[in-house]
Design a protein around this motif. Structure first.
Motif, PDB file in Angstrom:
ATOM      1  N   LEU A   1       0.831  -1.207   0.000  1.00 36.11           N
ATOM      2  CA  LEU A   1       0.000   0.000   0.000  1.00 36.11           C
ATOM      3  C   LEU A   1       0.865   1.256   0.000  1.00 36.11           C
ATOM      4  O   LEU A   1       0.617   2.199  -0.767  1.00 36.11           O
ATOM      5  CB  LEU A   1      -0.916  -0.004   1.228  1.00 36.11           C
ATOM      6  N   LEU A   2       1.913   1.270   0.817  1.00 36.15           N
ATOM      7  CA  LEU A   2       2.794   2.444   0.859  1.00 36.15           C
ATOM      8  C   LEU A   2       3.549   2.625  -0.447  1.00 36.15           C
ATOM      9  O   LEU A   2       3.793   3.750  -0.882  1.00 36.15           O
ATOM     10  CB  LEU A   2       3.773   2.314   2.030  1.00 36.15           C
ATOM     11  N   ARG A   3       3.916   1.528  -1.090  1.00 37.91           N
ATOM     12  CA  ARG A   3       4.594   1.633  -2.386  1.00 37.91           C
ATOM     13  C   ARG A   3       3.649   2.189  -3.456  1.00 37.91           C
ATOM     14  O   ARG A   3       4.078   2.875  -4.390  1.00 37.91           O
ATOM     15  CB  ARG A   3       5.138   0.269  -2.818  1.00 37.91           C
ATOM     16  N   LEU A   4       2.353   1.901  -3.315  1.00 37.80           N
ATOM     17  CA  LEU A   4       1.367   2.497  -4.223  1.00 37.80           C
ATOM     18  C   LEU A   4       1.367   4.014  -4.069  1.00 37.80           C
ATOM     19  O   LEU A   4       1.369   4.757  -5.065  1.00 37.80           O
ATOM     20  CB  LEU A   4      -0.020   1.928  -3.931  1.00 37.80           C
ATOM     21  N   PHE A   5       1.414   4.483  -2.823  1.00 42.26           N
ATOM     22  CA  PHE A   5       1.497   5.925  -2.573  1.00 42.26           C
ATOM     23  C   PHE A   5       2.800   6.488  -3.129  1.00 42.26           C
ATOM     24  O   PHE A   5       2.826   7.600  -3.665  1.00 42.26           O
ATOM     25  CB  PHE A   5       1.380   6.205  -1.074  1.00 42.26           C
ATOM     26  N   ASP A   6       3.889   5.732  -2.995  1.00 37.79           N
ATOM     27  CA  ASP A   6       5.187   6.193  -3.514  1.00 37.79           C
ATOM     28  C   ASP A   6       5.138   6.371  -5.029  1.00 37.79           C
ATOM     29  O   ASP A   6       5.646   7.370  -5.563  1.00 37.79           O
ATOM     30  CB  ASP A   6       6.286   5.187  -3.152  1.00 37.79           C
ATOM     31  N   VAL A   7       4.542   5.409  -5.714  1.00 44.17           N
ATOM     32  CA  VAL A   7       4.440   5.502  -7.180  1.00 44.17           C
ATOM     33  C   VAL A   7       3.647   6.742  -7.576  1.00 44.17           C
ATOM     34  O   VAL A   7       4.031   7.486  -8.490  1.00 44.17           O
ATOM     35  CB  VAL A   7       3.773   4.232  -7.754  1.00 44.17           C
TER      36      VAL A   7
ATOM     37  N   ILE B   1      -5.012  11.510 -11.881  1.00 40.59           N
ATOM     38  CA  ILE B   1      -4.954  10.043 -11.892  1.00 40.59           C
ATOM     39  C   ILE B   1      -4.357   9.532 -10.581  1.00 40.59           C
ATOM     40  O   ILE B   1      -4.847   8.552  -9.993  1.00 40.59           O
ATOM     41  CB  ILE B   1      -4.128   9.543 -13.094  1.00 40.59           C
ATOM     42  N   GLY B   2      -3.310  10.210 -10.104  1.00 33.59           N
ATOM     43  CA  GLY B   2      -2.702   9.819  -8.840  1.00 33.59           C
ATOM     44  C   GLY B   2      -3.662   9.954  -7.675  1.00 33.59           C
ATOM     45  O   GLY B   2      -3.736   9.077  -6.806  1.00 33.59           O
ATOM     46  N   LEU B   3      -4.444  11.035  -7.647  1.00 38.02           N
ATOM     47  CA  LEU B   3      -5.427  11.231  -6.579  1.00 38.02           C
ATOM     48  C   LEU B   3      -6.492  10.151  -6.614  1.00 38.02           C
ATOM     49  O   LEU B   3      -6.907   9.630  -5.566  1.00 38.02           O
ATOM     50  CB  LEU B   3      -6.062  12.618  -6.716  1.00 38.02           C
ATOM     51  N   ILE B   4      -6.932   9.776  -7.816  1.00 39.24           N
ATOM     52  CA  ILE B   4      -7.924   8.709  -7.962  1.00 39.24           C
ATOM     53  C   ILE B   4      -7.353   7.389  -7.432  1.00 39.24           C
ATOM     54  O   ILE B   4      -8.050   6.620  -6.751  1.00 39.24           O
ATOM     55  CB  ILE B   4      -8.354   8.571  -9.435  1.00 39.24           C
ATOM     56  N   CYS B   5      -6.069   7.131  -7.742  1.00 40.71           N
ATOM     57  CA  CYS B   5      -5.428   5.901  -7.254  1.00 40.71           C
ATOM     58  C   CYS B   5      -5.389   5.867  -5.731  1.00 40.71           C
ATOM     59  O   CYS B   5      -5.599   4.815  -5.116  1.00 40.71           O
ATOM     60  CB  CYS B   5      -4.024   5.779  -7.818  1.00 40.71           C
ATOM     61  N   ILE B   6      -5.120   7.026  -5.110  1.00 40.68           N
ATOM     62  CA  ILE B   6      -5.072   7.081  -3.654  1.00 40.68           C
ATOM     63  C   ILE B   6      -6.446   6.802  -3.052  1.00 40.68           C
ATOM     64  O   ILE B   6      -6.591   6.031  -2.105  1.00 40.68           O
ATOM     65  CB  ILE B   6      -4.551   8.455  -3.190  1.00 40.68           C
ATOM     66  N   LEU B   7      -7.473   7.423  -3.632  1.00 41.50           N
ATOM     67  CA  LEU B   7      -8.820   7.249  -3.091  1.00 41.50           C
ATOM     68  C   LEU B   7      -9.395   5.864  -3.379  1.00 41.50           C
ATOM     69  O   LEU B   7     -10.236   5.369  -2.633  1.00 41.50           O
ATOM     70  CB  LEU B   7      -9.741   8.332  -3.667  1.00 41.50           C
TER      71      LEU B   7
ATOM     72  N   SER C   1       7.961  13.239   2.253  1.00 43.86           N
ATOM     73  CA  SER C   1       9.112  12.328   2.230  1.00 43.86           C
ATOM     74  C   SER C   1       9.832  12.398   0.895  1.00 43.86           C
ATOM     75  O   SER C   1      11.073  12.489   0.840  1.00 43.86           O
ATOM     76  CB  SER C   1       8.653  10.890   2.495  1.00 43.86           C
ATOM     77  N   TRP C   2       9.060  12.389  -0.195  1.00 43.57           N
ATOM     78  CA  TRP C   2       9.674  12.467  -1.523  1.00 43.57           C
ATOM     79  C   TRP C   2      10.228  13.856  -1.796  1.00 43.57           C
ATOM     80  O   TRP C   2      11.240  13.995  -2.494  1.00 43.57           O
ATOM     81  CB  TRP C   2       8.679  12.040  -2.598  1.00 43.57           C
TER      82      TRP C   2
END
Length: 258
Positions: free
Chosen positions: A124-130, A165-171, A231-232
């Protein structure tokens, strides 16, 4: 008596191996690195920027530890900080990112989480990292003068689309994890492995762990997203500081784009 002699020999053997490895690395350093040029670079280092970079480096570890705690709240902060440090080190030492498993192993050793749960937390955290890497990359593309023929508006549109797209992936991370599990089950069926008791047990545990993500509040998800963002930002800021300390003039966009 023989066991005592063997115990005495073991440290000596370890020291001998360590000295051999050190000597090999030093010989490679002298063979492939221009020592005179390295000396000039060290003399020209801007130590104020180095100090700033070290502070950013420490801050990035604190943020990463606090981010991991969001999904493993029973783990004490300083224990998690140690785990994050060991995990980051092993990621750079072990091949093919196999060092990722060190995190799950160490969390299990602390008694605050299981291996399966910790691995899924890491996924899950790696998904946020991507998502964050794509976001930083797209913003850097938008403001880098050498991209899109200098058309900043086109770059902003492109980065905005990727950011959305990134925001949609997070939600929608729960659905993404369920979809990933369904894909793995389908692959196992094609390989005729899905009906094996051990494989079924693994998938059943994965389903239970993914279902536990439904208990994660939206506030926690947003906190993880914010911590991932900072972090990034620290990682890229450290990259810029390292290069500038050595006298390499780079922009933030250039550091992000590599």
């Amino acid at each position: 008596m023989a066991q005592t002699e063997q115990t005495k020999k073991t440290p000596l053997l370890r020291w001998a191996i360590a000295l051999l490895i050190t000597a090999t690395l030093v010989s490679l350093l002298y063979r492939y690195v221009d020592i005179d040029q390295m000396t000039v670079m060290v003399r020209n280092i801007d130590w104020q920027i180095v100090a700033m970079g070290f502070a950013i480096y420490c801050l990035s570890y604190l943020l990463r530890a606090y981010r991991f705690i969001q999904l493993s709240p029973r783990t004490p902060f300083f224990s998690m900080l140690s785990i994050v440090a060991a995990h980051s080190f092993m990621l750079r030492v072990l091949p093919a990112r196999s060092g990722e498993l060190v995190y799950a192993f160490l969390v299990k050793r602390t008694g605050t989480g299981g291996m399966g749960e910790s691995v899924l937390n890491l996924v899950l955290l790696r998904l946020f990292d991507v998502v964050m890497v794509v976001l930083f990359f797209s913003v850097a593309l938008a403001f880098d003068a050498g991209v899109y023929l200098g058309d900043v508006r086109l770059g902003i549109i492109y980065s905005s689309i990727l950011g959305a797209i990134g925001l949609i992936c997070i939600l929608a991370y729960r659905r993404l994890l369920h979809g990933l599990l369904s894909f793995l089950v389908a692959v196992a069926r094609l390989a005729r492995l899905a009906d094996r008791p051990r494989v079924k047990k693994i998938f059943d545990r994965a389903r239970v762990s993914i279902a536990s993500f439904d208990k994660i509040s939206l506030a926690t998800v947003l906190m993880i997203a914010v911590l991932s963002l900072f972090s990034w930002a620290c990682i890229y800021a450290l990259s810029v500081a390292s290069l500038r300390a050595l006298g390499v003039k780079v922009t933030v966009a250039q550091a992000i784009l590599g």
